[in-house]
Design a protein around this motif. Structure first.
Motif, PDB file in Angstrom:
ATOM      1  N   ASP A  88      -2.525  29.920  -3.481  1.00 47.18           N
ATOM      2  CA  ASP A  88      -4.005  29.497  -3.181  1.00 47.18           C
ATOM      3  C   ASP A  88      -4.196  28.262  -2.014  1.00 47.18           C
ATOM      4  O   ASP A  88      -5.164  27.894  -1.488  1.00 47.18           O
ATOM      5  N   ALA A  89      -3.042  27.533  -2.160  1.00 48.08           N
ATOM      6  CA  ALA A  89      -3.323  26.247  -1.424  1.00 48.08           C
ATOM      7  C   ALA A  89      -1.518  25.945  -1.287  1.00 48.08           C
ATOM      8  O   ALA A  89      -0.754  26.427  -1.770  1.00 48.08           O
ATOM      9  N   VAL A  90      -1.421  24.824  -0.132  1.00 45.44           N
ATOM     10  CA  VAL A  90       0.018  24.461   0.035  1.00 45.44           C
ATOM     11  C   VAL A  90      -0.061  22.877   0.197  1.00 45.44           C
ATOM     12  O   VAL A  90      -0.710  22.150   0.618  1.00 45.44           O
ATOM     13  N   LEU A  91       1.231  22.359  -0.381  1.00 47.35           N
ATOM     14  CA  LEU A  91       1.489  20.986  -0.252  1.00 47.35           C
ATOM     15  C   LEU A  91       2.655  20.787   0.548  1.00 47.35           C
ATOM     16  O   LEU A  91       3.603  21.640   0.124  1.00 47.35           O
ATOM     17  N   VAL A  92       2.685  20.045   1.486  1.00 41.35           N
ATOM     18  CA  VAL A  92       3.976  19.790   2.343  1.00 41.35           C
ATOM     19  C   VAL A  92       4.563  18.393   1.916  1.00 41.35           C
ATOM     20  O   VAL A  92       3.667  17.423   2.331  1.00 41.35           O
ATOM     21  N   LEU A  93       5.749  18.189   1.603  1.00 42.85           N
ATOM     22  CA  LEU A  93       6.205  16.968   1.528  1.00 42.85           C
ATOM     23  C   LEU A  93       7.262  16.311   2.723  1.00 42.85           C
ATOM     24  O   LEU A  93       7.963  16.829   2.688  1.00 42.85           O
ATOM     25  N   SER A  94       6.636  15.245   3.089  1.00 42.71           N
ATOM     26  CA  SER A  94       7.572  14.567   4.020  1.00 42.71           C
ATOM     27  C   SER A  94       8.006  15.101   5.248  1.00 42.71           C
ATOM     28  O   SER A  94       8.879  14.689   5.805  1.00 42.71           O
ATOM     29  N   LEU A  95       7.275  15.919   5.802  1.00 40.64           N
ATOM     30  CA  LEU A  95       7.632  16.886   6.828  1.00 40.64           C
ATOM     31  C   LEU A  95       6.339  16.720   7.925  1.00 40.64           C
ATOM     32  O   LEU A  95       5.282  16.991   7.280  1.00 40.64           O
ATOM     33  N   LYS A  96       6.424  16.566   9.142  1.00 44.17           N
ATOM     34  CA  LYS A  96       5.350  16.684   9.815  1.00 44.17           C
ATOM     35  C   LYS A  96       5.491  17.818  10.815  1.00 44.17           C
ATOM     36  O   LYS A  96       6.305  18.145  11.526  1.00 44.17           O
ATOM     37  N   PRO A  97       4.518  18.798  10.346  1.00 37.96           N
ATOM     38  CA  PRO A  97       4.505  20.260  10.994  1.00 37.96           C
ATOM     39  C   PRO A  97       4.410  20.207  12.449  1.00 37.96           C
ATOM     40  O   PRO A  97       3.590  19.389  12.960  1.00 37.96           O
ATOM     41  N   SER A  98       5.090  21.117  13.074  1.00 33.21           N
ATOM     42  CA  SER A  98       4.981  21.079  14.516  1.00 33.21           C
ATOM     43  C   SER A  98       3.792  22.037  14.830  1.00 33.21           C
ATOM     44  O   SER A  98       2.808  22.153  14.000  1.00 33.21           O
ATOM     45  N   PRO A  99       3.124  21.692  16.049  1.00 31.74           N
ATOM     46  CA  PRO A  99       2.034  22.463  16.552  1.00 31.74           C
ATOM     47  C   PRO A  99       1.916  23.883  16.282  1.00 31.74           C
ATOM     48  O   PRO A  99       0.849  24.303  15.655  1.00 31.74           O
ATOM     49  N   ASP A 100       3.198  24.592  16.254  1.00 32.42           N
ATOM     50  CA  ASP A 100       3.103  25.864  15.969  1.00 32.42           C
ATOM     51  C   ASP A 100       2.911  26.025  14.560  1.00 32.42           C
ATOM     52  O   ASP A 100       2.222  27.024  13.999  1.00 32.42           O
ATOM     53  N   GLU A 101       3.603  25.250  13.816  1.00 31.52           N
ATOM     54  CA  GLU A 101       3.333  25.348  12.292  1.00 31.52           C
ATOM     55  C   GLU A 101       2.131  25.038  11.808  1.00 31.52           C
ATOM     56  O   GLU A 101       1.558  25.690  10.751  1.00 31.52           O
ATOM     57  N   LEU A 102       1.453  24.136  12.391  1.00 29.10           N
ATOM     58  CA  LEU A 102       0.078  23.758  12.128  1.00 29.10           C
ATOM     59  C   LEU A 102      -1.119  24.989  12.327  1.00 29.10           C
ATOM     60  O   LEU A 102      -1.734  25.151  11.595  1.00 29.10           O
ATOM     61  N   ILE A 103      -0.669  25.651  13.235  1.00 29.71           N
ATOM     62  CA  ILE A 103      -1.385  26.825  13.565  1.00 29.71           C
ATOM     63  C   ILE A 103      -1.263  27.868  12.416  1.00 29.71           C
ATOM     64  O   ILE A 103      -2.286  28.424  12.204  1.00 29.71           O
ATOM     65  N   ARG A 104       0.000  28.158  12.088  1.00 29.48           N
ATOM     66  CA  ARG A 104       0.326  29.125  11.227  1.00 29.48           C
ATOM     67  C   ARG A 104      -0.511  28.817   9.850  1.00 29.48           C
ATOM     68  O   ARG A 104      -0.762  29.538   9.109  1.00 29.48           O
ATOM     69  N   LEU A 105      -0.175  27.461   9.399  1.00 32.94           N
ATOM     70  CA  LEU A 105      -1.019  26.949   8.231  1.00 32.94           C
ATOM     71  C   LEU A 105      -2.473  27.180   8.425  1.00 32.94           C
ATOM     72  O   LEU A 105      -2.985  27.403   7.349  1.00 32.94           O
ATOM     73  N   ASP A 106      -2.788  26.645   9.537  1.00 29.92           N
ATOM     74  CA  ASP A 106      -4.330  26.942   9.546  1.00 29.92           C
ATOM     75  C   ASP A 106      -4.953  28.537   9.594  1.00 29.92           C
ATOM     76  O   ASP A 106      -5.768  28.783   8.986  1.00 29.92           O
ATOM     77  N   HIS A 107      -3.999  29.472   9.987  1.00 29.69           N
ATOM     78  CA  HIS A 107      -4.248  30.794  10.037  1.00 29.69           C
ATOM     79  C   HIS A 107      -4.199  31.243   8.459  1.00 29.69           C
ATOM     80  O   HIS A 107      -4.734  32.361   8.154  1.00 29.69           O
ATOM     81  N   LEU A 108      -3.501  30.474   7.655  1.00 34.45           N
ATOM     82  CA  LEU A 108      -3.384  30.903   6.028  1.00 34.45           C
ATOM     83  C   LEU A 108      -4.825  31.027   5.451  1.00 34.45           C
ATOM     84  O   LEU A 108      -5.023  31.740   4.539  1.00 34.45           O
ATOM     85  N   GLY A 109      -5.682  30.179   5.940  1.00 31.72           N
ATOM     86  CA  GLY A 109      -6.875  30.173   5.472  1.00 31.72           C
ATOM     87  C   GLY A 109      -7.206  29.198   4.121  1.00 31.72           C
ATOM     88  O   GLY A 109      -8.000  29.679   3.290  1.00 31.72           O
TER      89      GLY A 109
END
Length: 336
Positions: free
Chosen positions: A118-139
């Motif tokens: 239902d949700a995601v926690l990301v620890l000590s990593l700065k997602p790349s622009p492509d990864e942010l797009i994919r995370l955003d698409h998770l909704g």
């Protein structure tokens, strides 16, 4: 085997009401919820997570993406998050990257998270622009711990300021030949802390007119063993430093061991300071910059849970304070 219909008959309610009560959904009074939960417990009813997910579209599971689960900082953050999630009836699904680029790709760039959490926690990593797009698409709500990601929910300390504070402490004591033990600032996992803490160290010494010296900077890999190696390299040099700032307490522990193996006294011959206030730092009597590690995990979990229940949610960027804890590993440099 006891089913939900058995619970509904025992409390004389509809299965829909019982289901809502067991899943913590609104529209059920506290009195009813307690009655249903107690009856289900008495009858030995165990709801099926899969069935609940299919019925509600919710898994009551939060994913935590961890670079290295065996390292103290990450384990402590996960512990803090798990405390909050458990109290709210959520499970934690751990994705340990183990420093592996392929594992990071598998988590961020495939459908691994889809329909599983239902949700995601990301620890000590700065997602790349492509990864942010994919995370955003998770909704799904996402909170990043330990990195500054504009526009996204984050929880962190000011790593650069913490490093400046540590280095300033050594400068205020009178040290001028100060070495730094940190980690690689470039790599597949893109940790944010190593670069920020190196920048803070350099900024502090430059502010008093000292030019950075590559010979005084060593990679300790953010581990005790790495701190030992870095400590031996720095302290075996013809002109050794009078003080070492380690970018984590674990590396500082390694530096202390290296100093002992080389016959150096702390703090008479060498001052050492770290960052974290690791639970073992009291035993080592280590001077350090304390950060609220478990609290970062708790706040991150609270953020995503709030997002899951709010009709309108604005991602918040939380920067927690740090503080200097002076113990017995730092002192003015000796005249000798």
């Amino acid at each position: 085997m006891t089913g939900i219909k058995d619970v509904a008959r025992a409390v004389d309610m509809s299965t829909a009401t019982v289901s809502r009560a067991l899943r913590g959904l609104p529209g059920v009074s506290d009195e009813t919820r307690v009655r249903v939960m107690e009856t289900a417990r008495r009858l030995g009813y165990v709801p099926s997570p899969g069935a609940a997910a299919l019925a509600s579209g919710k898994t009551r599971t939060v994913a935590v993406v961890v670079p290295f689960v065996t390292r103290w900082f990450f384990a402590a953050v996960v512990e803090g998050a798990e405390e909050v999630l458990r109290d709210r009836g959520y499970d934690l699904l751990l994705y340990n990257l183990g420093g592996d680029e392929a594992a990071r790709h598998r988590v961020f760039e495939t459908s691994l998270l889809t329909k599983r959490v239902d949700a995601v926690l990301v620890l000590s990593l700065k997602p790349s622009p492509d990864e942010l797009i994919r995370l955003d698409h998770l909704g799904r709500p996402v909170t990043v711990v330990g990195a500054d990601v504009p526009g996204w929910a984050t929880v962190r300390i000011d790593d650069e300021q913490a490093a400046r504070h540590a280095t300033d402490h050594l400068l205020d004591l009178g040290h001028r030949r100060i070495a730094y033990v940190g980690g690689a600032v470039e790599g597949v996992l893109d940790f944010t802390a190593p670069a920020a803490r190196l920048a803070g160290y350099r900024a502090a010494i430059e502010a008093v007119g000292i030019a950075p010296d590559a010979a005084l900077e060593a990679d300790g890999s953010f581990t005790v063993a790495g701190g030992v190696r870095a400590g031996h390299r720095l302290l075996s040099a013809p002109e050794r430093p009078t003080a070492i700032f380690a970018g984590s307490d674990e590396m500082a522990f390694g530096v202390l061991r290296a100093a002992r193996e080389l016959g150096l006294r702390v703090p008479e011959d060498l001052s050492v300071i770290g960052i974290d206030d690791h639970e073992m730092s009291v035993i080592f009597d280590l001077t350090t910059i304390a950060q609220p590690v478990r609290e970062q995990g708790r706040i991150a979990a609270q953020q995503v849970l709030a997002a899951l229940t709010a009709q309108y949610w604005v991602p918040e960027q939380v920067v927690l304070p740090t503080r200097l804890v002076v113990r017995r590993t730092t002192a003015p440099p000796s005249d000798g």
